[in-house]
Design a protein around this motif. Structure first.
Motif, PDB file in Angstrom:
ATOM      1  N   PRO A   1       0.827  -1.218   0.000  1.00 36.93           N
ATOM      2  CA  PRO A   1       0.000   0.000   0.000  1.00 36.93           C
ATOM      3  C   PRO A   1       0.857   1.262   0.000  1.00 36.93           C
ATOM      4  O   PRO A   1       2.085   1.206   0.100  1.00 36.93           O
ATOM      5  N   ALA A   2       0.198   2.390  -0.097  1.00 40.61           N
ATOM      6  CA  ALA A   2       0.894   3.673  -0.106  1.00 40.61           C
ATOM      7  C   ALA A   2       1.440   4.010   1.271  1.00 40.61           C
ATOM      8  O   ALA A   2       0.988   3.489   2.291  1.00 40.61           O
ATOM      9  N   ALA A   3       2.431   4.900   1.291  1.00 38.36           N
ATOM     10  CA  ALA A   3       2.944   5.445   2.545  1.00 38.36           C
ATOM     11  C   ALA A   3       1.956   6.487   3.072  1.00 38.36           C
ATOM     12  O   ALA A   3       1.140   7.039   2.323  1.00 38.36           O
ATOM     13  N   SER A   4       2.040   6.760   4.367  1.00 38.90           N
ATOM     14  CA  SER A   4       1.181   7.772   4.982  1.00 38.90           C
ATOM     15  C   SER A   4       1.899   8.400   6.160  1.00 38.90           C
ATOM     16  O   SER A   4       2.834   7.819   6.721  1.00 38.90           O
ATOM     17  N   GLY A   5       1.479   9.611   6.526  1.00 38.88           N
ATOM     18  CA  GLY A   5       1.956  10.254   7.747  1.00 38.88           C
ATOM     19  C   GLY A   5       3.385  10.744   7.716  1.00 38.88           C
ATOM     20  O   GLY A   5       3.981  10.940   8.783  1.00 38.88           O
TER      21      GLY A   5
END
Length: 286
Positions: free
Chosen positions: A234-238
């Motif tokens: 999944p995508a990176a976040s934060g």
């Protein structure tokens, strides 16, 4: 009389506390010291596991991170009514060690800063020149799953771990993750041969070599190879600090080509694994 009884009671309580402290600090010795964090106090647990990944790599999106530091998986397990293995977390230590692996290229390797301007560009350039290094740490976000039969017959998943990848650098802040509890990177590792979608091609694992400890009570597996190149990421976040979180996170995802579909990622674990009965650990604990 009451004072005497109080003194006796306090003495007894102190003795009990000391006994409990001594018991809590006791650890298995010799070949069994590696199982010090096995949850032997859990009545259901029947076996203890200590596994080390000593080399290999992670490829997530466009970046490949070599495993050049020891990663430990440890704990205990039991069998449910259907003879499935139920893993029980380690006690007094991480079930999966939080081993920070060095990301090649550091910040410049995982993100594109060419679109930054003003204060954000200045902060990025300062970070690159002062502390460019980035570490990637796999953290469990759910219980591991073991299948020792699959390991032996080299078919299907032998170890499945839902993880998130913590990217750490001062510029990225403390909450930059690839994956999450609700959307993990699921590593279903096999000792057999994978069947990934393109552009990846099949890769094969190995069961390594099997032996026992001198007393015959520890099953030792050396030189295993577990692989998987069929998982999605999944995508990176934060990533970063307010008010630039969205811009910095987008820069990471752009450079890393995240989210990354199945067929573009890979994990290879080389290492050693030891198993023993819980009772053996208890019997070798003073």
């Amino acid at each position: 009389m009451r004072l005497k009884q109080l003194v006796v009671s306090l003495a007894a309580a102190s003795a009990a506390s000391l006994a409990l402290a001594a018991s809590a600090s006791a650890a298995p010795t010799g070949d069994y010291a590696q199982f010090a964090h096995c949850p032997v106090g859990n009545a259901q647990v029947v076996s203890c596991l200590y596994s080390e990944v000593t080399s290999g790599s992670f490829k997530l999106g466009t970046s490949t991170v070599p495993i050049n530091k020891k990663i430990v998986l440890q704990g205990g397990f039991y069998y449910d009514a259907n003879f499935n293995i139920v893993f029980v977390n380690a006690v007094g230590a991480d079930t999966l060690s939080k081993t920070g692996l060095d990301v090649p290229g550091g910040l410049l390797g995982i993100m594109q800063g060419s679109g930054f301007t003003g204060a954000l560009l200045a902060a990025f350039e300062a970070a690159v020149h002062s502390f460019n290094g980035v570490t990637a740490t796999a953290e469990l976000v759910g219980p591991p799953q073991l299948n020792l039969i699959n390991f032996i017959i080299q078919s299907g998943s032998t170890l499945t771990m839902p993880v998130r990848i913590h990217l750490e650098n001062p510029f990225l802040g403390s909450n930059c993750y690839i994956g999450s509890s609700s959307s993990p990177v699921t590593l279903a590792m096999t000792s057999g041969t994978t069947a990934p979608p393109p552009p990846n091609t099949p890769i094969s694992g190995s069961v390594g070599n099997t032996s026992t400890s001198p007393d015959g009570a520890i099953l030792q597996v050396s030189g295993f190879k577990l692989v998987n190149n069929s998982f999605s990421v999944p995508a990176a976040s934060g990533c970063g600090y307010w008010p630039f979180v969205s811009l910095i996170t987008a820069a990471v995802n752009l450079k890393e080509a995240l989210p990354s579909a199945s067929g573009n990622n890979a994990a290879i674990f080389n290492g050693n694994q030891n198993l023993t009965a819980k009772d053996e650990v208890i019997n070798h604990t003073p």
